[in-house]
Design an enzyme around this catalytic site. Sequence first.
Site, mmCIF file in Angstrom:
data_model
loop_
_atom_site.group_PDB
_atom_site.id
_atom_site.type_symbol
_atom_site.label_atom_id
_atom_site.label_comp_id
_atom_site.label_asym_id
_atom_site.label_seq_id
_atom_site.Cartn_x
_atom_site.Cartn_y
_atom_site.Cartn_z
ATOM 1 N N CYS A 76 45.597 1.215 91.795
ATOM 2 C CA CYS A 76 46.558 1.377 92.462
ATOM 3 C C CYS A 76 47.394 0.521 91.829
ATOM 4 O O CYS A 76 47.834 -0.509 92.430
ATOM 5 C CB CYS A 76 47.285 1.748 93.375
ATOM 6 S SG CYS A 76 48.940 2.502 94.202
ATOM 7 N N CYS A 194 50.697 3.948 85.203
ATOM 8 C CA CYS A 194 49.670 3.955 86.257
ATOM 9 C C CYS A 194 48.553 4.904 86.478
ATOM 10 O O CYS A 194 48.459 5.934 85.123
ATOM 11 C CB CYS A 194 50.468 5.584 87.135
ATOM 12 S SG CYS A 194 50.190 6.329 88.745
#
Length: 261
Positions: A76, A194
Amino acid sequence: MTHHRIGLVVPSSNVTVETEMPALLARHPSAEFSFHASRMRMHNVSPEELRAMNSQRERCIDELADAGVDAVLYACLVAVMAQGPGEHRQVEKAVTAQLADRAVAAEVISSAGALVEALRAVPARRIALVTPYVRPLAEQVVAYLESEDFEVTAWSALEVADNAQVGCIPGGDVMAAARGLDLAGADALVISACVQMPSLPIVQAAEDEFGIPVLSAATAGAYTLLRRLRLPIDIPDAGSLLRAGRNSEAGLCRSPAVSAQ
Protein backbone atom coordinates in the site's frame (compact mmCIF):
# COMPACT_ATOMS: atom_id res chain seq x y z
CA MET A 1 13.02 -23.63 -12.06
CA THR A 2 13.40 -22.14 -8.62
CA HIS A 3 10.29 -21.55 -6.51
CA HIS A 4 9.75 -18.49 -4.32
CA ARG A 5 7.00 -17.76 -1.81
CA ILE A 6 5.89 -14.11 -1.86
CA GLY A 7 4.02 -12.69 1.11
CA LEU A 8 1.68 -9.77 0.40
CA VAL A 9 0.36 -7.36 3.02
CA VAL A 10 -2.63 -5.69 1.40
CA PRO A 11 -5.56 -3.46 2.34
CA SER A 12 -8.73 -5.52 2.77
CA SER A 13 -10.40 -3.71 -0.15
CA ASN A 14 -7.46 -4.23 -2.51
CA VAL A 15 -7.91 -6.82 -5.25
CA THR A 16 -5.49 -5.57 -7.89
CA VAL A 17 -2.09 -6.40 -6.40
CA GLU A 18 -3.13 -10.05 -5.99
CA THR A 19 -4.08 -10.05 -9.66
CA GLU A 20 -1.26 -8.04 -11.23
CA MET A 21 1.73 -9.33 -9.28
CA PRO A 22 1.07 -13.02 -10.07
CA ALA A 23 0.30 -12.10 -13.70
CA LEU A 24 3.59 -10.24 -14.03
CA LEU A 25 5.79 -12.82 -12.36
CA ALA A 26 4.11 -15.72 -14.18
CA ARG A 27 5.91 -14.40 -17.29
CA HIS A 28 9.33 -14.99 -15.71
CA PRO A 29 11.32 -17.53 -17.75
CA SER A 30 13.31 -19.20 -14.99
CA ALA A 31 11.43 -18.96 -11.68
CA GLU A 32 8.03 -19.84 -10.27
CA PHE A 33 6.17 -17.97 -7.53
CA SER A 34 3.35 -18.56 -5.10
CA PHE A 35 1.55 -15.70 -3.34
CA HIS A 36 0.32 -15.64 0.24
CA ALA A 37 -1.66 -12.60 1.41
CA SER A 38 -2.61 -11.14 4.76
CA ARG A 39 -5.13 -8.29 4.88
CA MET A 40 -5.45 -5.05 6.85
CA ARG A 41 -8.92 -3.52 7.14
CA MET A 42 -9.28 -0.37 5.01
CA HIS A 43 -12.04 0.85 2.71
CA ASN A 44 -11.77 4.60 2.22
CA VAL A 45 -8.38 6.09 1.35
CA SER A 46 -8.26 8.72 4.09
CA PRO A 47 -5.52 9.69 6.56
CA GLU A 48 -7.54 8.21 9.44
CA GLU A 49 -8.16 4.85 7.77
CA LEU A 50 -4.57 4.64 6.54
CA ARG A 51 -3.25 5.11 10.08
CA ALA A 52 -5.70 2.51 11.43
CA MET A 53 -4.67 0.13 8.67
CA ASN A 54 -0.97 0.51 9.40
CA SER A 55 -1.61 -0.39 13.04
CA GLN A 56 -2.56 -3.92 11.86
CA ARG A 57 0.84 -4.55 10.27
CA GLU A 58 2.36 -6.66 13.04
CA ARG A 59 -0.48 -9.20 12.94
CA CYS A 60 -0.11 -9.52 9.18
CA ILE A 61 3.65 -10.05 9.39
CA ASP A 62 3.20 -12.74 12.04
CA GLU A 63 0.77 -14.56 9.74
CA LEU A 64 3.19 -14.41 6.80
CA ALA A 65 6.07 -15.55 8.99
CA ASP A 66 4.08 -18.71 9.68
CA ALA A 67 4.03 -19.35 5.92
CA GLY A 68 7.84 -19.23 5.69
CA VAL A 69 7.84 -16.69 2.86
CA ASP A 70 10.99 -15.74 0.96
CA ALA A 71 9.95 -12.12 0.48
CA VAL A 72 7.31 -9.75 1.82
CA LEU A 73 5.76 -6.89 -0.14
CA TYR A 74 3.99 -4.29 2.01
CA ALA A 75 1.55 -3.37 -0.72
CA CYS A 76 0.00 0.00 0.00
CA LEU A 77 2.06 2.87 -1.35
CA VAL A 78 0.08 5.81 0.02
CA ALA A 79 -0.26 4.27 3.51
CA VAL A 80 3.51 4.57 3.85
CA MET A 81 4.09 7.84 1.99
CA ALA A 82 1.34 9.63 3.92
CA GLN A 83 3.33 9.11 7.15
CA GLY A 84 6.12 11.45 6.02
CA PRO A 85 9.50 11.45 4.27
CA GLY A 86 11.64 8.34 4.52
CA GLU A 87 8.89 6.24 6.09
CA HIS A 88 9.47 3.28 3.76
CA ARG A 89 12.89 2.76 5.31
CA GLN A 90 11.40 2.64 8.80
CA VAL A 91 8.61 0.25 7.77
CA GLU A 92 10.99 -2.10 5.97
CA LYS A 93 13.39 -2.05 8.93
CA ALA A 94 10.60 -2.81 11.41
CA VAL A 95 9.19 -5.66 9.31
CA THR A 96 12.65 -7.16 8.81
CA ALA A 97 13.27 -7.10 12.57
CA GLN A 98 9.88 -8.68 13.30
CA LEU A 99 10.53 -11.50 10.84
CA ALA A 100 14.02 -12.04 12.27
CA ASP A 101 12.49 -12.42 15.76
CA ARG A 102 10.49 -15.29 14.27
CA ALA A 103 13.57 -16.81 12.60
CA VAL A 104 12.38 -15.88 9.10
CA ALA A 105 15.05 -14.36 6.86
CA ALA A 106 12.85 -12.86 4.14
CA GLU A 107 13.50 -9.98 1.81
CA VAL A 108 11.29 -7.02 2.76
CA ILE A 109 9.96 -4.50 0.28
CA SER A 110 7.33 -1.78 0.47
CA SER A 111 5.49 -0.45 -2.56
CA ALA A 112 6.74 3.01 -1.62
CA GLY A 113 10.37 1.89 -1.43
CA ALA A 114 10.02 -0.18 -4.60
CA LEU A 115 8.85 2.85 -6.58
CA VAL A 116 11.79 4.90 -5.35
CA GLU A 117 14.24 2.10 -6.20
CA ALA A 118 12.74 1.49 -9.63
CA LEU A 119 12.79 5.18 -10.58
CA ARG A 120 16.47 5.36 -9.65
CA ALA A 121 17.15 2.26 -11.74
CA VAL A 122 15.52 3.72 -14.89
CA PRO A 123 17.29 6.19 -14.17
CA ALA A 124 14.79 9.02 -13.80
CA ARG A 125 15.02 12.24 -11.84
CA ARG A 126 12.22 14.27 -13.47
CA ILE A 127 8.98 12.31 -13.30
CA ALA A 128 5.28 12.63 -14.05
CA LEU A 129 2.56 10.81 -12.07
CA VAL A 130 -1.00 9.60 -12.41
CA THR A 131 -2.59 8.86 -9.02
CA PRO A 132 -6.12 7.78 -8.05
CA TYR A 133 -6.05 9.71 -4.77
CA VAL A 134 -7.94 12.71 -3.51
CA ARG A 135 -5.81 15.80 -3.98
CA PRO A 136 -4.42 16.18 -0.41
CA LEU A 137 -3.11 12.59 -0.45
CA ALA A 138 -1.76 13.00 -3.98
CA GLU A 139 0.13 16.07 -2.77
CA GLN A 140 1.69 13.95 -0.01
CA VAL A 141 2.85 11.39 -2.58
CA VAL A 142 4.38 14.20 -4.65
CA ALA A 143 6.11 15.64 -1.57
CA TYR A 144 7.41 12.21 -0.58
CA LEU A 145 9.00 11.61 -3.96
CA GLU A 146 10.48 15.10 -3.97
CA SER A 147 12.01 14.35 -0.55
CA GLU A 148 13.77 11.44 -2.31
CA ASP A 149 15.38 13.93 -4.75
CA PHE A 150 13.00 13.45 -7.65
CA GLU A 151 11.44 16.41 -9.41
CA VAL A 152 7.74 15.85 -10.08
CA THR A 153 7.14 17.86 -13.23
CA ALA A 154 3.43 17.06 -13.67
CA TRP A 155 0.83 15.01 -11.86
CA SER A 156 -2.84 14.08 -11.88
CA ALA A 157 -5.20 13.10 -9.06
CA LEU A 158 -8.31 11.18 -10.14
CA GLU A 159 -9.97 11.97 -6.77
CA VAL A 160 -11.31 8.47 -6.00
CA ALA A 161 -11.59 7.97 -2.23
CA ASP A 162 -13.34 4.58 -2.20
CA ASN A 163 -10.52 2.03 -2.47
CA ALA A 164 -12.78 -0.63 -3.98
CA GLN A 165 -13.64 1.83 -6.77
CA VAL A 166 -9.95 2.55 -7.36
CA GLY A 167 -9.67 -1.07 -8.46
CA CYS A 168 -12.35 -0.42 -11.10
CA ILE A 169 -10.84 2.68 -12.74
CA PRO A 170 -10.85 2.01 -16.51
CA GLY A 171 -7.51 2.01 -18.27
CA GLY A 172 -8.93 4.52 -20.73
CA ASP A 173 -9.43 7.02 -17.91
CA VAL A 174 -5.87 6.53 -16.72
CA MET A 175 -4.51 6.99 -20.25
CA ALA A 176 -6.63 10.12 -20.68
CA ALA A 177 -5.15 11.55 -17.47
CA ALA A 178 -1.64 10.75 -18.71
CA ARG A 179 -2.34 12.41 -22.06
CA GLY A 180 -3.39 15.52 -20.17
CA LEU A 181 0.01 15.86 -18.52
CA ASP A 182 2.85 17.93 -19.92
CA LEU A 183 5.51 15.26 -20.35
CA ALA A 184 8.10 17.55 -21.90
CA GLY A 185 11.36 17.02 -20.05
CA ALA A 186 10.07 14.10 -17.97
CA ASP A 187 12.47 11.16 -17.70
CA ALA A 188 9.68 8.72 -16.85
CA LEU A 189 5.94 8.45 -16.29
CA VAL A 190 4.42 6.58 -13.36
CA ILE A 191 1.11 5.59 -14.96
CA SER A 192 -0.31 4.22 -11.69
CA ALA A 193 1.16 5.39 -8.38
CA CYS A 194 -1.05 2.91 -6.50
CA VAL A 195 -1.06 -0.89 -6.36
CA GLN A 196 -4.88 -0.90 -6.41
CA MET A 197 -5.26 1.13 -9.62
CA PRO A 198 -4.99 -1.34 -12.54
CA SER A 199 -1.97 -0.79 -14.78
CA LEU A 200 -0.86 -3.96 -16.57
CA PRO A 201 -2.96 -3.57 -19.72
CA ILE A 202 -1.62 -0.04 -20.33
CA VAL A 203 2.03 0.12 -19.21
CA GLN A 204 3.57 -1.08 -22.46
CA ALA A 205 1.00 0.77 -24.60
CA ALA A 206 1.72 4.00 -22.73
CA GLU A 207 5.47 3.57 -23.13
CA ASP A 208 5.01 3.00 -26.86
CA GLU A 209 2.78 6.07 -27.17
CA PHE A 210 4.72 8.55 -25.02
CA GLY A 211 8.23 7.44 -25.93
CA ILE A 212 9.59 7.55 -22.36
CA PRO A 213 9.92 4.82 -19.72
CA VAL A 214 6.54 4.06 -18.14
CA LEU A 215 6.18 2.17 -14.89
CA SER A 216 3.59 1.59 -12.21
CA ALA A 217 3.52 0.61 -8.56
CA ALA A 218 2.98 -2.97 -9.76
CA THR A 219 5.90 -3.10 -12.20
CA ALA A 220 8.14 -1.35 -9.67
CA GLY A 221 7.17 -3.95 -7.06
CA ALA A 222 7.91 -6.82 -9.44
CA TYR A 223 11.24 -5.28 -10.43
CA THR A 224 12.36 -4.84 -6.85
CA LEU A 225 11.22 -8.33 -5.82
CA LEU A 226 13.27 -9.84 -8.64
CA ARG A 227 16.36 -7.83 -7.69
CA ARG A 228 16.11 -8.72 -4.00
CA LEU A 229 15.71 -12.39 -4.88
CA ARG A 230 18.72 -12.14 -7.22
CA LEU A 231 16.67 -13.26 -10.21
CA PRO A 232 17.07 -12.07 -13.81
CA ILE A 233 14.98 -9.11 -14.89
CA ASP A 234 13.11 -10.54 -17.87
CA ILE A 235 9.38 -9.82 -18.00
CA PRO A 236 8.01 -9.12 -21.49
CA ASP A 237 5.38 -6.52 -22.44
CA ALA A 238 5.54 -4.62 -19.16
CA GLY A 239 7.71 -1.63 -20.03
CA SER A 240 11.45 -1.15 -20.28
CA LEU A 241 11.91 -1.34 -16.49
CA LEU A 242 11.33 -5.10 -16.68
CA ARG A 243 13.05 -5.69 -19.99
CA ALA A 244 15.70 -8.42 -20.13
CA GLY A 245 19.20 -7.28 -19.27
CA ARG A 246 18.33 -4.73 -16.58
CA ASN A 247 20.37 -6.51 -13.89
CA SER A 248 22.68 -3.82 -12.53
CA GLU A 249 23.31 -3.84 -8.80
CA ALA A 250 23.49 -0.04 -8.75
CA GLY A 251 21.23 1.42 -6.11
CA LEU A 252 20.26 -1.94 -4.61
CA CYS A 253 19.69 -1.58 -0.87
CA ARG A 254 19.34 -4.92 0.90
CA SER A 255 19.73 -4.19 4.58
CA PRO A 256 17.69 -1.84 6.80
CA ALA A 257 20.95 -0.39 8.14
CA VAL A 258 21.96 0.70 4.66
CA SER A 259 18.47 1.90 3.75
CA ALA A 260 18.22 4.08 6.82
CA GLN A 261 21.29 6.11 6.02
